[in-house]
Write a protein that holds these residues in place. Sequence first.
Motif, PDB file in Angstrom:
ATOM      1  N   LYS A 163       0.829  -1.208   0.000  1.00 34.91           N
ATOM      2  CA  LYS A 163       0.000   0.000   0.000  1.00 34.91           C
ATOM      3  C   LYS A 163       0.866   1.262   0.000  1.00 34.91           C
ATOM      4  CE  LYS A 163      -4.083  -1.899   2.370  1.00 34.91           C
ATOM      5  NZ  LYS A 163      -4.952  -1.817   3.558  1.00 34.91           N
ATOM      6  N   VAL A 164       1.848   1.302   0.878  1.00 34.71           N
ATOM      7  CA  VAL A 164       2.718   2.484   0.958  1.00 34.71           C
ATOM      8  C   VAL A 164       3.514   2.641  -0.332  1.00 34.71           C
ATOM      9  CG1 VAL A 164       4.679   3.518   2.161  1.00 34.71           C
ATOM     10  CG2 VAL A 164       2.835   2.431   3.467  1.00 34.71           C
ATOM     11  N   ALA A 165       4.038   1.531  -0.854  1.00 32.36           N
ATOM     12  CA  ALA A 165       4.784   1.590  -2.114  1.00 32.36           C
ATOM     13  C   ALA A 165       3.875   2.016  -3.265  1.00 32.36           C
ATOM     14  CB  ALA A 165       5.425   0.231  -2.414  1.00 32.36           C
ATOM     15  N   GLY A 199      -5.827   3.689   4.673  1.00 28.24           N
ATOM     16  CA  GLY A 199      -6.518   2.855   5.653  1.00 28.24           C
ATOM     17  C   GLY A 199      -5.569   2.186   6.627  1.00 28.24           C
ATOM     18  N   LEU A 200      -4.470   2.888   6.948  1.00 33.33           N
ATOM     19  CA  LEU A 200      -3.466   2.367   7.879  1.00 33.33           C
ATOM     20  C   LEU A 200      -3.314   3.325   9.057  1.00 33.33           C
ATOM     21  CD1 LEU A 200      -0.692   1.436   5.270  1.00 33.33           C
ATOM     22  CD2 LEU A 200      -2.308  -0.153   6.338  1.00 33.33           C
ATOM     23  N   THR A 201      -2.549   2.925  10.058  1.00 36.92           N
ATOM     24  CA  THR A 201      -2.208   3.845  11.140  1.00 36.92           C
ATOM     25  C   THR A 201      -0.961   4.640  10.760  1.00 36.92           C
ATOM     26  OG1 THR A 201      -0.755   2.276  12.274  1.00 36.92           O
ATOM     27  CG2 THR A 201      -3.115   2.203  12.830  1.00 36.92           C
ATOM     28  N   ILE A 202      -0.773   5.765  11.425  1.00 36.96           N
ATOM     29  CA  ILE A 202       0.419   6.583  11.167  1.00 36.96           C
ATOM     30  C   ILE A 202       1.681   5.772  11.459  1.00 36.96           C
ATOM     31  CG2 ILE A 202       1.681   8.665  11.837  1.00 36.96           C
ATOM     32  CD1 ILE A 202      -1.008   9.911  12.595  1.00 36.96           C
ATOM     33  N   GLU A 203       1.631   4.990  12.552  1.00 34.48           N
ATOM     34  CA  GLU A 203       2.798   4.194  12.937  1.00 34.48           C
ATOM     35  C   GLU A 203       3.143   3.163  11.855  1.00 34.48           C
ATOM     36  OE1 GLU A 203       1.006   6.118  16.294  1.00 34.48           O
ATOM     37  OE2 GLU A 203       0.134   4.708  14.843  1.00 34.48           O
ATOM     38  N   THR A 204       2.117   2.560  11.265  1.00 35.11           N
ATOM     39  CA  THR A 204       2.366   1.569  10.213  1.00 35.11           C
ATOM     40  C   THR A 204       2.974   2.226   8.981  1.00 35.11           C
ATOM     41  OG1 THR A 204       0.559   0.162  10.972  1.00 35.11           O
ATOM     42  CG2 THR A 204       1.292  -0.148   8.704  1.00 35.11           C
ATOM     43  N   VAL A 205       2.466   3.389   8.613  1.00 35.17           N
ATOM     44  CA  VAL A 205       3.033   4.118   7.466  1.00 35.17           C
ATOM     45  C   VAL A 205       4.503   4.426   7.725  1.00 35.17           C
ATOM     46  CG1 VAL A 205       2.995   6.289   6.192  1.00 35.17           C
ATOM     47  CG2 VAL A 205       0.850   5.104   6.680  1.00 35.17           C
ATOM     48  N   SER A 206       4.815   4.909   8.924  1.00 35.21           N
ATOM     49  CA  SER A 206       6.204   5.261   9.248  1.00 35.21           C
ATOM     50  C   SER A 206       7.099   4.031   9.218  1.00 35.21           C
ATOM     51  CB  SER A 206       6.260   5.924  10.629  1.00 35.21           C
ATOM     52  OG  SER A 206       5.580   7.162  10.616  1.00 35.21           O
ATOM     53  N   ARG A 207       6.603   2.905   9.747  1.00 38.49           N
ATOM     54  CA  ARG A 207       7.415   1.672   9.745  1.00 38.49           C
ATOM     55  C   ARG A 207       7.684   1.205   8.324  1.00 38.49           C
ATOM     56  NH1 ARG A 207       4.138   0.009  14.144  1.00 38.49           N
ATOM     57  NH2 ARG A 207       2.824  -1.222  12.738  1.00 38.49           N
ATOM     58  N   GLN A 208       6.675   1.262   7.464  1.00 37.18           N
ATOM     59  CA  GLN A 208       6.851   0.789   6.095  1.00 37.18           C
ATOM     60  C   GLN A 208       7.751   1.720   5.292  1.00 37.18           C
ATOM     61  OE1 GLN A 208       6.053  -2.181   5.205  1.00 37.18           O
ATOM     62  NE2 GLN A 208       5.066  -2.522   7.196  1.00 37.18           N
ATOM     63  N   THR A 210      10.198   3.407   6.581  1.00 33.70           N
ATOM     64  CA  THR A 210      11.537   3.091   7.096  1.00 33.70           C
ATOM     65  C   THR A 210      12.054   1.793   6.464  1.00 33.70           C
ATOM     66  OG1 THR A 210      11.111   4.195   9.207  1.00 33.70           O
ATOM     67  CG2 THR A 210      12.876   2.560   9.159  1.00 33.70           C
ATOM     68  N   LYS A 211      11.173   0.791   6.342  1.00 38.40           N
ATOM     69  CA  LYS A 211      11.583  -0.480   5.742  1.00 38.40           C
ATOM     70  C   LYS A 211      11.968  -0.300   4.269  1.00 38.40           C
ATOM     71  CE  LYS A 211      10.245  -5.354   5.387  1.00 38.40           C
ATOM     72  NZ  LYS A 211      10.804  -5.540   4.047  1.00 38.40           N
ATOM     73  N   LEU A 212      11.176   0.478   3.544  1.00 39.27           N
ATOM     74  CA  LEU A 212      11.502   0.744   2.136  1.00 39.27           C
ATOM     75  C   LEU A 212      12.840   1.474   2.018  1.00 39.27           C
ATOM     76  CD1 LEU A 212       7.961   1.820   0.861  1.00 39.27           C
ATOM     77  CD2 LEU A 212       9.209  -0.232   0.156  1.00 39.27           C
ATOM     78  N   ARG A 213      13.105   2.360   2.985  1.00 37.03           N
ATOM     79  CA  ARG A 213      14.389   3.076   2.969  1.00 37.03           C
ATOM     80  C   ARG A 213      15.546   2.121   3.280  1.00 37.03           C
ATOM     81  NH1 ARG A 213      17.394   4.878   6.875  1.00 37.03           N
ATOM     82  NH2 ARG A 213      15.759   4.666   8.463  1.00 37.03           N
ATOM     83  N   LYS A 214      15.371   1.276   4.287  1.00 36.02           N
ATOM     84  CA  LYS A 214      16.439   0.342   4.655  1.00 36.02           C
ATOM     85  C   LYS A 214      16.704  -0.679   3.548  1.00 36.02           C
ATOM     86  CE  LYS A 214      16.015   0.615   9.698  1.00 36.02           C
ATOM     87  NZ  LYS A 214      15.659  -0.119  10.942  1.00 36.02           N
ATOM     88  N   ARG A 233      12.016  -1.338  -9.042  1.00 38.64           N
ATOM     89  CA  ARG A 233      12.006  -1.953  -7.710  1.00 38.64           C
ATOM     90  C   ARG A 233      10.827  -1.429  -6.896  1.00 38.64           C
ATOM     91  NH1 ARG A 233      16.879  -1.954  -3.954  1.00 38.64           N
ATOM     92  NH2 ARG A 233      15.541  -3.529  -2.967  1.00 38.64           N
ATOM     93  N   LEU A 234      10.499  -0.153  -7.054  1.00 37.88           N
ATOM     94  CA  LEU A 234       9.351   0.412  -6.349  1.00 37.88           C
ATOM     95  C   LEU A 234       8.060  -0.238  -6.847  1.00 37.88           C
ATOM     96  CD1 LEU A 234       8.129   2.445  -4.369  1.00 37.88           C
ATOM     97  CD2 LEU A 234       8.098   4.123  -6.228  1.00 37.88           C
ATOM     98  N   ALA A 235       7.956  -0.419  -8.159  1.00 37.73           N
ATOM     99  CA  ALA A 235       6.773  -1.069  -8.723  1.00 37.73           C
ATOM    100  C   ALA A 235       6.651  -2.499  -8.213  1.00 37.73           C
ATOM    101  CB  ALA A 235       6.838  -1.059 -10.247  1.00 37.73           C
TER     102      ALA A 235
END
Length: 242
Positions: A163-165, A199-208, A210-214, A233-235
């Motif tokens: 979803k975030v991607a 349809g997510l929480t702010i915390e979930t968006v931030s975690r995802q 961060t994961k995409l960045r890592k 890769r994003l797609a």
Amino acid sequence: MDMQTKQMHHMEIPVVCRSCEARHGGVCSALTPAQLSELSKHSSRRKVEAGNEVIGQGESITSYSSILNGVVKLSKVMADGRQQIVGLQFAPDFMGRPFLGESRMSAEAAVDTEICVFPRRAIERLIHDAPDLGHLLHNQALKELDDARDWMLTLGRKTAQEKVASFLWLIANHSDPAEGDRSCFELPLSRADIADFLGLTIETVSRQMTKLRKDGIIQIENNRHITVPDLERLAEAAGIDQ
């Protein structure tokens, strides 16, 4: 079309419209120079600061707009005050639904935005006089329907990371066409708005994020500036077939 004909055609276009990039892909692209000249007499450019409404839900529609630059956030408000972001519009999208008496959603500038405003009567008269304009608006409506169906899939079946991607992919593919580089863009929404949209929480968006960045899929600067080293890769992370 030879050079002399092109120059004559260019000279027939109103001066204020000649440097407008939205004219080539928006509603104005369906108009003849004469029709464009007539519409320009009644149109006006307006800057809308981030957070300000273009139109509110339930307000009478007296004008329509083309987005020249920026991003507009579309929201629906429920009877108890709860709100949901239901879409985003970008340049050179046309804002408004012809022949509708009042707006069924609110439109708010997500970032500093510039729009070209047309009186309702002028546009609705042109729809009758310019078949190409009606065809273009019909195609935009169908595209928005297709996009809404795709977004239903995103919200209903994709994982939080997908979803975030998918959101980042959406922004990358609607970044300012004048810039020409889809791999670098500013996020038009806050983390809270992104969470609302997905349809997510702010915390979930931030975690995802961060994961995409890592994982090296995105780079983040100043919390809002995003760089995508490899769009494929994003797609892939978004679960999007290209």
